[in-house]
Scaffold this motif. Structure first.
Motif, PDB file in Angstrom:
ATOM      1  N   UNK A 180     -11.939 -52.431  68.366  1.00 39.27           N
ATOM      2  CA  UNK A 180     -11.594 -52.581  69.777  1.00 39.27           C
ATOM      3  C   UNK A 180     -11.859 -53.912  70.422  1.00 39.27           C
ATOM      4  N   UNK A 181     -12.648 -54.791  69.787  1.00 35.84           N
ATOM      5  CA  UNK A 181     -13.070 -56.015  70.461  1.00 35.84           C
ATOM      6  C   UNK A 181     -11.911 -56.954  70.756  1.00 35.84           C
ATOM      7  N   UNK A 182     -11.026 -57.155  69.786  1.00 33.88           N
ATOM      8  CA  UNK A 182      -9.962 -58.151  69.973  1.00 33.88           C
ATOM      9  C   UNK A 182      -9.008 -57.762  71.098  1.00 33.88           C
ATOM     10  N   UNK A 183      -8.770 -56.463  71.290  1.00 36.70           N
ATOM     11  CA  UNK A 183      -7.937 -56.008  72.401  1.00 36.70           C
ATOM     12  C   UNK A 183      -8.780 -55.586  73.611  1.00 36.70           C
ATOM     13  N   UNK A 184     -10.107 -55.767  73.483  1.00 36.60           N
ATOM     14  CA  UNK A 184     -11.032 -55.477  74.574  1.00 36.60           C
ATOM     15  C   UNK A 184     -10.856 -54.058  75.102  1.00 36.60           C
ATOM     16  N   UNK A 185     -10.915 -53.120  74.165  1.00 40.35           N
ATOM     17  CA  UNK A 185     -10.815 -51.698  74.530  1.00 40.35           C
ATOM     18  C   UNK A 185     -12.202 -51.239  74.981  1.00 40.35           C
ATOM     19  N   UNK A 186     -12.444 -51.323  76.282  1.00 40.65           N
ATOM     20  CA  UNK A 186     -13.799 -51.151  76.819  1.00 40.65           C
ATOM     21  C   UNK A 186     -14.139 -49.720  77.208  1.00 40.65           C
ATOM     22  N   UNK A 187     -13.148 -48.949  77.635  1.00 42.61           N
ATOM     23  CA  UNK A 187     -13.429 -47.641  78.223  1.00 42.61           C
ATOM     24  C   UNK A 187     -14.332 -46.761  77.353  1.00 42.61           C
ATOM     25  N   UNK A 188     -14.063 -46.573  76.056  1.00 41.19           N
ATOM     26  CA  UNK A 188     -14.907 -45.665  75.276  1.00 41.19           C
ATOM     27  C   UNK A 188     -16.375 -46.089  75.234  1.00 41.19           C
ATOM     28  N   UNK A 189     -16.654 -47.384  75.294  1.00 42.67           N
ATOM     29  CA  UNK A 189     -18.041 -47.858  75.301  1.00 42.67           C
ATOM     30  C   UNK A 189     -18.736 -47.448  76.600  1.00 42.67           C
ATOM     31  N   UNK A 190     -18.004 -47.510  77.709  1.00 39.11           N
ATOM     32  CA  UNK A 190     -18.601 -47.168  79.000  1.00 39.11           C
ATOM     33  C   UNK A 190     -18.829 -45.657  79.094  1.00 39.11           C
TER      34      UNK A 190
END
Length: 906
Positions: A782-792
């Motif tokens: 997820x980092x390269x596309x900055x998929x942040x929601x699941x981490x939050x």
């Protein structure tokens, strides 16, 4: 079919925006103009009187007066077609624009029938624009009785009290509308002028009759007509025809209630037979030109006859500045139609048919269909609608006009014309009336189960059936399976000669079906094919949908940058072509919000704007993916902040949608949201709901039922979340299968979510190494596309996230991954709800320092670990001690232990 919207709506509206030209010698109603000027601050002036009281004349004179003193005056002549609220608002927008009110993009929306916007949003925009006006604005609504309906009355009853200062409505009508007039009068927001006020007084009556009559004769006529304006005008005409005399005067005194008919009879007697026939034959027309009347009568002398009717100028009114269009005074028209029925009733159908052909040749489709309907020739009605494109009207922005055309044809008559029913079914689909659309379609044909033969062998109706049936299944959502998707592949092989619009429609439907079945790459491929076809067909509306489908495919794949590019393009097109308040913009807003949620967990629009866009989407043309996107975005934002009230509202919205649309997949999504909401409050009712969802979604269901993959992801997440503090074994089973499903579909967004869910589960069982494996996989994915929601969604993973970030920097890992985790740590402190305990008062950087402190590091070691000076470490420790109310390290570490070491999703 032409790709242009036919001209008749624009043409007829232009005529309705012109005040009728007043005949020469008309009496100026100075007394009434002064009365109106005395009350010009009120929001509504209602002129209510029977026919023939000079209402339109008074309004025209008042319009001229206001324009002379520099005010803006909009004029709208109403008829029965304006009973439809959207058609009424189209007229309001066009009339105000013509008067000089800048309504921005609303005019372009009106040209397309206002099908892309809600009526409420239109009124809000008009209100905001009127507030900016530096001149008073008056909207004149002439003949409101012809369009009055409960829906329209209610709309005006709500709108009029909210009109900005300096704006007023002036309305003429034969009867009082149900607009809350009593309340408006009581609050001083309205005045009413009735028939007795409109009557001519003695002085005015003498002026009208000053055409060679002596004073005694004028007084007799004035008394007999009781100041009735139209009767006085007719008496004037009769006098000019040299018909007035002792016998006529005697008859006038004794006619009783039949005064109007008597006067009209006298007018006709003063005309030659040829002119009378012209009047009778053209009385069926709402408005006309000499070219149209020539075609109806099969002659070319209409212009000469119009010139002979010059003495009847108060009964035959020019509608435009060029004196091309005319209409009869309504009362005179009714009289002529009565005479026509008495004398030549059998000719009426033929007259209407000739009128239909005349209007068709003039490009006035609505009038052509209306007269064909009045002739009882519904076959011709159907042919006209079909020739103009039928259901295809909609994809060129003509749904409003298609609605109007269908309204001219009774439902019982449409049953005989399958292509009309198919057009009706598509309109119902676009309105979200799925049950009604299915019922209408089933009257025509059964579902197309197998690919058709060669395209060229199909007739027009069979082609319509194919297009509408495919769209029907797509909207219904419950009938999409692998067989349905393979249908499109075979269709492409068998229909190389299909028109561009059909290819575009089928490819769009195939894109939606592919999304439903988890064929994400194919979904984008179909959307790209549809783009080419829609461009070839010149359907901007259809092209807009293509970008939305492609964008949603990228969101699911986790390619959020390209997803945003697609959807931003769709949004820009929607605003440019359909306006700021268009339904297409609302659709784009929903998908952009979803992409932003996954990417940044922070939207560029407010919660109120998001809610408004969702409500607009629910009223507009939409389907499962859009509804699910709207519900998911709104719910996740509420869930992340433990906002139970907002969650309840969103779940109620979802319940209403599922009831009205009967979308099975959407009902499943709403149930999973309900379970997450019960988890937040630890409600025991969740046990029952979890068992229900578990039965609906047994492990691995997505393998045998590909259409369930999207709700399965939500179900697995909700079940694992529910069971995490209750039954770790079951939670792990759901998490494992959720990951396998996401990887099989190729949805990187949901794969990241599954990895983090499993990391949380492993951490809860003290399997830190395995938790780190899933965390690393989530970051890698997820980092390269900055998929942040699941981490939050997993704030309990903060310590592990901090360790991994440090590891990535120290071990020479990918900088973008380490930077991404730094950003996640920041978001966790600002987005997630504050956790109870002393740690909740510390900043992200302070939490990092106290975490390193817990590892037993010295100040120098902490400085080295966190890339800061020892002095900076001491500065932060001083702030930490102050916030925690301690004075030494040991007490700070004691405070650290008060925080829960076990991940907690609440």
């Amino acid at each position: 079919m032409s790709t242009r919207t036919p001209i008749d709506l624009q043409t007829t509206h232009e005529l309705k925006l012109e005040a009728p030209r007043l005949p020469a010698g008309i009496v100026y109603r100075a007394r009434l103009i002064s009365l109106l000027a005395a009350v010009d601050t009120t929001r509504l002036i209602l002129v209510a009187a029977p026919a023939g009281f000079g209402k339109t004349t008074l309004l025209s004179q008042w319009r001229d007066h206001l324009r002379q003193i520099g005010e803006l005056v909009a004029w709208l002549t109403l008829d029965e077609s304006d009973a439809d609220v959207r058609r009424f608002m189209i007229g309001v927008i066009k009339s105000m624009t013509k008067a000089g009110v800048d309504l921005g993009p609303l005019l372009a929306q009106a040209q397309r029938g206002l099908t892309e916007v809600t009526v409420d949003s239109v009124i809000r925009e008009i209100q905001s624009r009127l507030h900016l006006m530096d001149k008073p604005v008056t909207l004149i609504l002439d003949d409101y009785h012809r369009t009055s309906s409960p829906t329209l009355d209610a709309l005006l009853g709500q709108w009029i009290p909210l009109l900005p200062q300096g704006t007023r409505f002036l309305m003429s009508t034969r009867r009082r509308p149900d607009i809350g007039l009593r309340q408006l009068l009581g609050k001083g927001q309205a005045i009413e002028i009735i028939g007795d006020t409109l009557r001519f007084n003695t002085v005015e009556s003498r002026e009208v009759l000053n055409v060679g009559l002596d004073e005694a004769e004028r007084d007799i006529l004035a008394k007999r007509t009781e100041g009735w304006p139209v009767a006085l005008q007719l008496a004037r005409i009769i006098t000019l025809q040299d018909q007035i005399g002792p016998t006529v005067l005697t008859n006038l005194i004794s006619r009783g209630g039949r005064l109007w008919n008597f006067l009209s009879d006298q007018v006709l007697r003063g005309l030659n037979k040829e002119v009378v026939e012209f009047l009778l034959e053209t009385s069926i027309l709402e408005r006309f030109t000499t070219e149209i009347t020539d075609q109806i009568r099969g002659r070319n002398d209409s212009w000469q006859i119009i010139e002979q009717l010059e003495p009847l100028q108060s009964l035959l009114t020019p509608l435009d500045a060029g004196t091309m269009w005319y209409r009869y005074h309504h009362l005179f028209s009714e009289y002529l139609q009565g005479q026509l029925r008495q004398r030549n009733k059998s000719t009426l159908p033929a007259l209407h048919l000739r009128a239909s052909r005349a209007f068709e040749s003039s490009g006035l489709l609505a009038e052509a269909v209306r007269h064909a309907s009045l002739a009882g020739d519904f076959r011709r009605c159907a042919e006209l609608v079909e020739k103009a494109g039928g259901w295809r009207f909609v994809l060129f922005g003509g749904m409003g006009q298609l609605n109007q055309l269908l309204d001219f044809i009774p439902q019982s008559e449409r049953l005989s014309y399958p292509r009309l029913l198919l057009a009706q079914a598509y309109v119902e689909l676009k309105k979200g009336l799925l049950h009604e659309a299915r019922s209408t379609f089933d009257l025509v044909a059964s579902d197309v189960a197998e690919p058709i033969g060669h395209w060229g062998a199909l007739d027009d109706c069979e082609r319509d059936v194919l297009n509408i049936n495919v769209l029907m299944k797509t909207y219904e959502d419950n009938r999409i399976d692998g067989h349905f998707l393979s249908f499109f592949d075979l269709m492409r092989q068998r229909m190389p000669g299909a028109d561009a619009l059909t290819r575009g429609v089928l490819d769009c439907a195939a894109s939606v079906a592919s999304l439903c079945l988890g064929e994400l790459n194919r979904a984008e491929d179909f959307a790209r094919q549809a783009m080419r076809a829609m461009r070839e067909a010149n359907s901007v509306l259809g092209l807009n949908y293509c970008f939305l489908h492609a964008g949603l495919s990228r969101i699911y794949k986790g390619d959020l940058g390209n997803a945003a590019a697609y959807v931003q393009r769709a949004k820009a097109m929607a605003i440019e072509n359909f306006g700021e308040d268009s339904g297409l913009k609302a659709l784009s807003t929903m998908l952009l919000a979803l992409a932003e949620l996954w990417n940044d967990v922070k939207l560029t629009i407010s919660t109120e704007e998001l809610d408004n866009a969702f409500r607009h989407v629910c009223e507009y043309d939409s389907w499962f993916e859009i509804y699910a996107a709207g519900l998911d975005t709104r719910f996740r934002l509420a869930w992340l902040t433990n906002n139970v009230t907002a969650m309840d509202i969103i779940i109620a919205d979802g319940d209403r949608l599922t009831r009205s649309r009967s979308l099975k997949r959407l009902a499943w999504v709403v149930d999973t949201q309900r379970l997450l909401r019960l988890h937040v409050t630890n409600d025991p009712a969740g046990d029952t709901l979890a068992e229900k969802i578990g039965r609906q979604f047994p492990i691995g269901r997505w393998r045998n039922d590909p259409a369930s993959w999207r709700p399965y992801q939500d179900a697995a997440f909700a079940l694992a979340t529910w069971y995490l503090p209750r039954d770790l074994r079951r939670a792990r089973h759901w998490g494992d299968d959720m990951l396998i499903c996401a990887q099989a579909v190729g949805t990187r967004s949901y794969e990241v979510r599954a990895h983090l869910l499993l990391a949380t589960i492993k951490a809860a069982t003290n399997e830190q190494d395995k938790a780190m494996v899933h965390l690393r996989a989530a970051v890698k994915c997820g980092a390269h596309q900055r998929i942040a929601l699941p981490f939050i969604e997993h704030p309990a993973l903060s310590p592990l996230i901090r360790l991994l970030r440090r590891e990535l920097w120290d071990a020479g890992g990918e900088p973008i991954e380490a930077s991404f985790l730094s950003n996640i740590e920041e978001k966790l402190t600002t987005v997630s709800p504050a956790r109870e305990g002393p740690m909740s008062v510390l900043t992200t950087r302070e939490q990092e320092i106290i975490f390193e402190l817990s590892r037993g590091l010295t100040n120098k070691e902490i400085a080295r670990a966190l890339d800061m000076t020892e002095h900076t470490v001491k500065f932060h420790l001083k702030n930490i001690f102050g916030k925690l109310g301690v004075d030494r390290r040991a007490h700070a570490l004691s405070a650290l232990k008060q925080t829960s070491p076990t991940p907690n999703l609440t």
